[in-house]
Write a protein that holds these residues in place. Structure first.
Motif, PDB file in Angstrom:
ATOM      1  N   ILE A  83      66.806  91.323 152.981  1.00  0.00           N
ATOM      2  CA  ILE A  83      66.104  90.111 153.086  1.00  0.00           C
ATOM      3  C   ILE A  83      64.926  90.564 153.219  1.00  0.00           C
ATOM      4  N   TYR A 130      56.152  93.511 154.076  1.00  0.00           N
ATOM      5  CA  TYR A 130      57.030  93.044 154.697  1.00  0.00           C
ATOM      6  C   TYR A 130      58.106  93.242 155.948  1.00  0.00           C
ATOM      7  N   ASP A 181      60.287  82.350 148.295  1.00  0.00           N
ATOM      8  CA  ASP A 181      58.821  81.077 149.056  1.00  0.00           C
ATOM      9  C   ASP A 181      58.393  80.505 148.245  1.00  0.00           C
ATOM     10  N   THR A 234      71.678  81.814 147.815  1.00  0.00           N
ATOM     11  CA  THR A 234      71.978  81.421 148.841  1.00  0.00           C
ATOM     12  C   THR A 234      73.329  81.382 149.367  1.00  0.00           C
ATOM     13  N   ALA A 292      65.900  87.440 148.446  1.00  0.00           N
ATOM     14  CA  ALA A 292      67.027  88.413 148.318  1.00  0.00           C
ATOM     15  C   ALA A 292      66.251  89.758 148.027  1.00  0.00           C
ATOM     16  N   VAL A 337      60.924  89.489 155.530  1.00  0.00           N
ATOM     17  CA  VAL A 337      60.558  88.393 156.006  1.00  0.00           C
ATOM     18  C   VAL A 337      59.405  88.618 155.801  1.00  0.00           C
ATOM     19  N   GLN A 354      65.402  93.266 156.314  1.00  0.00           N
ATOM     20  CA  GLN A 354      66.888  93.153 157.880  1.00  0.00           C
ATOM     21  C   GLN A 354      67.634  93.704 156.260  1.00  0.00           C
ATOM     22  N   THR A 383      62.045  83.920 155.682  1.00  0.00           N
ATOM     23  CA  THR A 383      62.476  84.893 154.901  1.00  0.00           C
ATOM     24  C   THR A 383      62.405  84.839 153.412  1.00  0.00           C
TER      25      THR A 383
END
Length: 416
Positions: free
Chosen positions: A396, A332, A322, A100, A408, A398, A335, A405
Motif C-alpha cells: 500500500i 510517499y 484518495d 478493498t 493499493a 501512504v 508499506q 492509505t
C-alpha cells in the motif's frame, strides 16, 4: 472446518444484497432480533414479501437509495464450511471499496441481470477480478424469474461471458441461473429450471476447492519483532517473530535474510510453548537461527534456494483510493508487509479505462483510477510478482502528510 472468503459484484439493482440476504435467510443464519427487525421493516418487495437486501444495507443512504455504497461483511456457516461474505458496491465511483473487499477473497460471485446480459459494469468487475488474481469465478444470472426461466436466455448470456473470460484469462468460471428474490438455485435447487443440471449456489460454495496451489518452497516470513529478553534466565535468547506469509519452514532449512543477504540455518521453531519441526503459511511463529545475524523489523526470512525479486525500481499495477490525485512530485510511504520505506512515482505507464479495458496515456491518477506505474523506493525491496505469490507481491501507499492509505499496489515486474 475451513473458511471460504468470497465477494459479490454486479451492476446497480442486479440483486447482490438480495442474493446474500437469501443465503442468510434460507440457511437460518439470521439472529432472532435481526429477523424480528426484518419482519417489522416497512421495506417490502412488490409481491409483499420481505426485502432481504436490508440484511446487508447497513448505511442509511444505502437503505434510502436501495444501493450498496460501502463493503458489508457477513458471516455464516453450514455443516460443511464457514463463510465470510463481502458485499461490495457495483457503481464505478466506489471502485476502491470493491477492490478493498475483494483483496482477501478466494472466490468472486459476479451477478448479471438476465434481462440485460453482459453490460459495461460486468466487464469492469470481471477486469478487477482478473487484476486481483482471483481464480474462482461464479457468474450468477439473476432474475431468471423475470425472463420466464428461459434456457435460451441463459445460454446466450453464458456464451457472451465466456468470450470475455477468455480475453481476461479467467479460467475457473461456473454459471448458475438464480432468482435471489424467489430463492431459485440459491440454497435449494429450483423446480422451475429442470433444464439446469448443476448445483445450487450454496452447494457449489460448500464443495469448491479453493486451496492455494502455491509451492511450499516459496517460504517467506517478514520479521515483526526481534525477541531479546536479556534476563538472567534467557540471557542468550534471540528469536525472530512473525507470521509466515507463504510456503513452509523446517528445522535445519537454510534461510537467507533480506535485504542484507546473510544466510544461516534454522535451529528451532517455536509456536507458544510448542517446538514443531515444521511451520506453515498463516502460522505466527518465532524462529531461531544457528548464527547471530543483524536482523531488524521489516527484514524477511526466505528459503535460500528460492529467493524473491529484489529491487528499488518496481513496475506495479495501482488502484488510487484518495480524493487527492496522485502527485509525482512528493514522497510517499510504501508499506510492504512489516517494511515501511519512502518512495516516489517515477513514471505513469498507462491508465486503464475499466469499462472498455483500453490502456490510455495518462499524466495523473484520480480517485478510483487503475493503471500501471513505475516507482522508486529508498530501500531495496524483496518481493515476489503478484501473479506468483500474492502474499508477498502487494503493498500500500501512504500519504505521509495525512497518514492516509492512498493506493493499493500489485507488483508486476522489476523495472530498470
Amino acid at each position: 472446518m475451513n473458511i471460504l472468503k468470497f465477494f459479490t459484484a454486479g451492476s446497480v439493482d442486479d440483486g447482490k444484497s438480495t442474493l446474500i440476504g437469501r443465503l442468510l435467510y434460507d440457511t437460518d443464519s439470521i439472529l432472532a432480533d435481526q429477523l424480528e427487525a426484518l419482519q417489522a421493516s416497512n421495506r417490502k418487495n412488490d409481491d409483499g414479501t420481505i426485502d432481504l437486501a436490508i440484511l446487508t444495507d447497513g448505511l442509511r443512504a444505502e437503505r434510502e437509495q436501495g444501493i450498496t455504497i460501502d463493503v458489508a461483511y457477513k458471516y455464516f456457516q453450514t455443516e460443511k464450511r464457514k463463510f465470510i461474505i463481502a458485499d461490495t458496491p457495483g457503481h464505478i465511483q466506489y471502485t476502491r471499496n470493491m477492490v478493498t473487499g475483494a483483496s482477501t477473497a478466494k472466490l468472486a460471485i459476479i451477478l448479471i441481470d438476465a434481462r440485460n446480459g453482459v453490460v459495461e459494469q460486468t466487464i469492469r468487475h470481471s477486469y478487477l477480478v482478473s487484476l486481483l488474481g482471483i481464480e474462482h469465478v461464479v457468474v450468477c444470472l439473476n432474475k431468471m424469474d423475470m425472463v420466464g426461466y428461459s434456457e435460451t436466455v441463459f445460454h446466450a448470456i453464458t456464451e457472451k461471458y465466456k468470450a470475455l473470460a477468455a480475453e481476461l484469462n479467467l479460467k475457473e468460471v461456473t454459471f448458475i441461473p438464480v432468482s435471489a428474490l424467489k430463492g431459485d438455485n440459491v440454497v435449494n435447487e429450483s423446480e422451475h429450471m429442470q433444464w439446469y443440471q448443476g448445483r445450487s449456489l450454496l452447494h457449489f460454495l460448500e464443495s469448491v476447492d479453493v486451496e492455494d496451489a502455491l509451492p511450499y518452497n516459496l517460504a517467506r516470513m517478514p520479521v515483526q519483532w526481534v525477541i531479546r529478553p536479556q534476563t538472567d534466565e534467557l540471557h542468550d535468547y534471540r528469536g525472530y517473530a512473525g507470521r509466515i506469509l507463504s510456503g513452509s519452514f523446517n528445522v535445519n532449512d537454510k534461510v537467507t535474510v533480506l535485504p542484507s543477504g546473510h544466510s544461516s540455518v534454522i535451529d528451532r521453531i517455536e509456536i507458544f510453548d510448542q517446538r514443531p519441526v515444521e511451520a506453515f503459511a498463516g502460522q505466527s511463529v518465532t524462529i531461531h537461527l544457528k548464527d547471530n545475524i543483524d536482523i531488524s523489523r521489516g527484514d524477511v526470512l526466505v528459503n535460500s534456494d528460492h529467493l524473491p525479486q529484489s529491487s528499488q525500481v518496481i513496475e506495479a499495477d495501482l488502484c488510487w483510493m484518495d480524493a487527492r490525485p496522485l502527485d509525482d512530485s512528493i514522497t510517499y510511504l510504501l508499506q510492504h508487509n512489516s517494511k515501511i520505506t519512502k518512495c516516489k512515482i517515477r513514471e505513469i505507464v498507462y491508465k486503464v479505462d475499466i469499462n472498455t479495458l483500453e490502456k490510455q496515456d495518462a499524466h495523473d491518477f484520480k480517485l478510483n483510477d487503475i493503471g500501471r506505474v513505475v516507482l522508486k523506493t529508498a530501500d531495496e525491496l524483496p518481493f515476489d510478482l503478484y501473479t506468483e505469490n500474492k502474499a508477498n507481491g502487494a503493498a500500500i501507499l501512504v500519504d505521509s502528510r495525512t497518514n492516509l492509505t492512498v493506493a493499493a499496489l500489485m507488483f508486476r515486474n522489476v523495472s530498470y
